[in-house]
Design an enzyme around this catalytic site. Sequence first.
Site, PDB file in Angstrom:
ATOM      1  N   CYS A  73      13.807   5.637  11.702  1.00 29.75           N
ATOM      2  CA  CYS A  73      14.494   5.665  10.415  1.00 29.75           C
ATOM      3  C   CYS A  73      13.578   6.181   9.318  1.00 29.75           C
ATOM      4  O   CYS A  73      12.380   6.338   9.510  1.00 29.75           O
ATOM      5  CB  CYS A  73      14.990   4.260  10.046  1.00 29.75           C
ATOM      6  N   GLY A 114      16.728  10.320  10.552  1.00 24.71           N
ATOM      7  CA  GLY A 114      17.938   9.550  10.780  1.00 24.71           C
ATOM      8  C   GLY A 114      19.165  10.324  10.388  1.00 24.71           C
ATOM      9  O   GLY A 114      19.279  10.772   9.249  1.00 24.71           O
ATOM     10  N   ASN A 155      12.144   0.225   8.459  1.00 22.08           N
ATOM     11  CA  ASN A 155      11.846   1.171   9.529  1.00 22.08           C
ATOM     12  C   ASN A 155      10.902   0.486  10.490  1.00 22.08           C
ATOM     13  O   ASN A 155       9.846  -0.011  10.082  1.00 22.08           O
ATOM     14  CB  ASN A 155      11.198   2.449   8.980  1.00 22.08           C
ATOM     15  N   GLY A 156      11.272   0.457  11.755  1.00 18.33           N
ATOM     16  CA  GLY A 156      10.425  -0.194  12.746  1.00 18.33           C
ATOM     17  C   GLY A 156      11.239  -1.022  13.718  1.00 18.33           C
ATOM     18  O   GLY A 156      12.435  -0.802  13.901  1.00 18.33           O
ATOM     19  N   CYS A 194       1.714   4.982  15.065  1.00 16.40           N
ATOM     20  CA  CYS A 194       2.373   5.603  16.213  1.00 16.40           C
ATOM     21  C   CYS A 194       1.897   7.042  16.426  1.00 16.40           C
ATOM     22  O   CYS A 194       1.972   7.886  15.529  1.00 16.40           O
ATOM     23  CB  CYS A 194       3.884   5.580  15.987  1.00 16.40           C
ATOM     24  N   TYR A 249       5.476  14.424  16.886  1.00 18.30           N
ATOM     25  CA  TYR A 249       6.885  14.832  16.930  1.00 18.30           C
ATOM     26  C   TYR A 249       7.699  14.463  15.700  1.00 18.30           C
ATOM     27  O   TYR A 249       8.402  15.292  15.139  1.00 18.30           O
ATOM     28  CB  TYR A 249       7.545  14.219  18.168  1.00 18.30           C
ATOM     29  N   CYS A 296       9.005   2.474  24.512  1.00 20.81           N
ATOM     30  CA  CYS A 296       8.537   2.025  23.208  1.00 20.81           C
ATOM     31  C   CYS A 296       9.387   0.858  22.733  1.00 20.81           C
ATOM     32  O   CYS A 296      10.618   0.905  22.825  1.00 20.81           O
ATOM     33  CB  CYS A 296       8.625   3.160  22.193  1.00 20.81           C
TER      34      CYS A 296
END
Length: 472
Positions: A11, A37, A112-113, A246, A252, A392
């Site tokens: 997100c 998103g 986000n997460g 991350c 990416y 993940c």
Amino acid sequence: MYDIRGLNEECGIFGVWNHERASELTYIGLHSLQHRGQEGAGIVCANGEYLFGARGMGLLTEALSKDQLVSLREFPHAIGHVRYATTGGSELSNVQPFLFKSHRGDLGLAHNGNLVNAVRLREALEDDGAIFQTSSDSEVLAHLLRKNKSSDRKTRMKSALRQLKGAFAFVVLDEDSLTIALDDHGVRPLMLGKIDDSYCVASETCAFTATGAEYIRDIEPGELITLSDDGIDFDRYTDSEKPNMCSMEYIYFARADSEFRHTSTYTIRKSLGKQLAREMDVDADIVIGVPDSSLAAAKGFSEEAGIKQEQGLLKNRYVGRTFISAGQEARERAVRMKLSPVRDVVEGKRIIVIDDSIVRGTTSRFIVKALRKAGAKEVHMGVSSPPLKNPCFYGIDVSTHAEIIASQKSTEEIREEIDADSLTYLSVDAMHDVYHSYGSRGQCDACFTGNYPIEIIDQVLPQEKDLKTKGV
């Protein structure tokens, strides 16, 4: 954000305090974060007395109408969110920011997460009388905040955050403050900026560029920042700090013009390509990158290897990212629609194709097949990241080993599966060397190595679950 039924998402969040164009800036910021998103979006605003919000399904331009944006125009404080979802999670009730009403005041929340202890916390809260309105783990924080009886807002926030485990970047809005919090590992990116005399926050710095904001710095793991009419307050909710951002953000997810610690993702990806060229011993006529996130790595590879880079693949800009498309059939259809070879460039050539990752193998298999059909003499695949082998649990839509080709097959078996003449992955050590050279203090590389920096509390890994089911 993580849905308790096992759905993972990536997100984007944006927030601004005390600006006359708060909702407009938030909308612009979210538009620049659309790559994070594409299935839902929303904005919640505050004016010192109450909160008001709007949200909807689809892309930002679909989710929020002109009339809704007009209704938010007079509010000086705002937070926003763009959301990815997988099958079963595309529901309006799960679109953020959430807006909660109570006698103690309004609360807006965007996340986000992925919380790894959300199920346990939710069950305990429900046993204590809480009633949840969504299937999202993000709602847990709101209940923890409301449950705490302290009269001090920061005390309530610190107590709630200390109970959370996992990856989280939160922005929380009430009538008279905007609170920003990042987990103690800093798994998800979060940036602090300033526009005019107002502070803002975003998942990526590309949102600052779009809004005209100044990029101040990365928000640190375990940091707690409060924006109010009194100014900005810097604090921490924990003394623990174990930086593990991350790795896939570098590789990416983030846009190429976004920066981490004042270094662009483009520069980092280009260096990953250079490292790959040092490890990949293949002779070829041209190098092509898979658009868009692999173009920088292909540029670095080309420069290091001394092989000309060409635009051998074109991308349809109106097709979303296949990494997180829901369902294998949908992903295959999206790949066919998204990428097409340029015959005049590839015909009769020995080609090195640079991609940033191979997850399920769908895209790679199609690319090799399409290039051969267009007349390529040889197709060699180079990947500017190590083999992605593990699921993940911190916010990316790869939740089982069955979805990941490298967890089931060797490099040679994958090469055969995608029908490439050769396949070379970047080594883990080389990847770390690049990150550290640009000031990174630590990365989460669990998807490559299986070394999870945060304990998975609510669910065991799929392979472990299989063993338990078999009674091992």
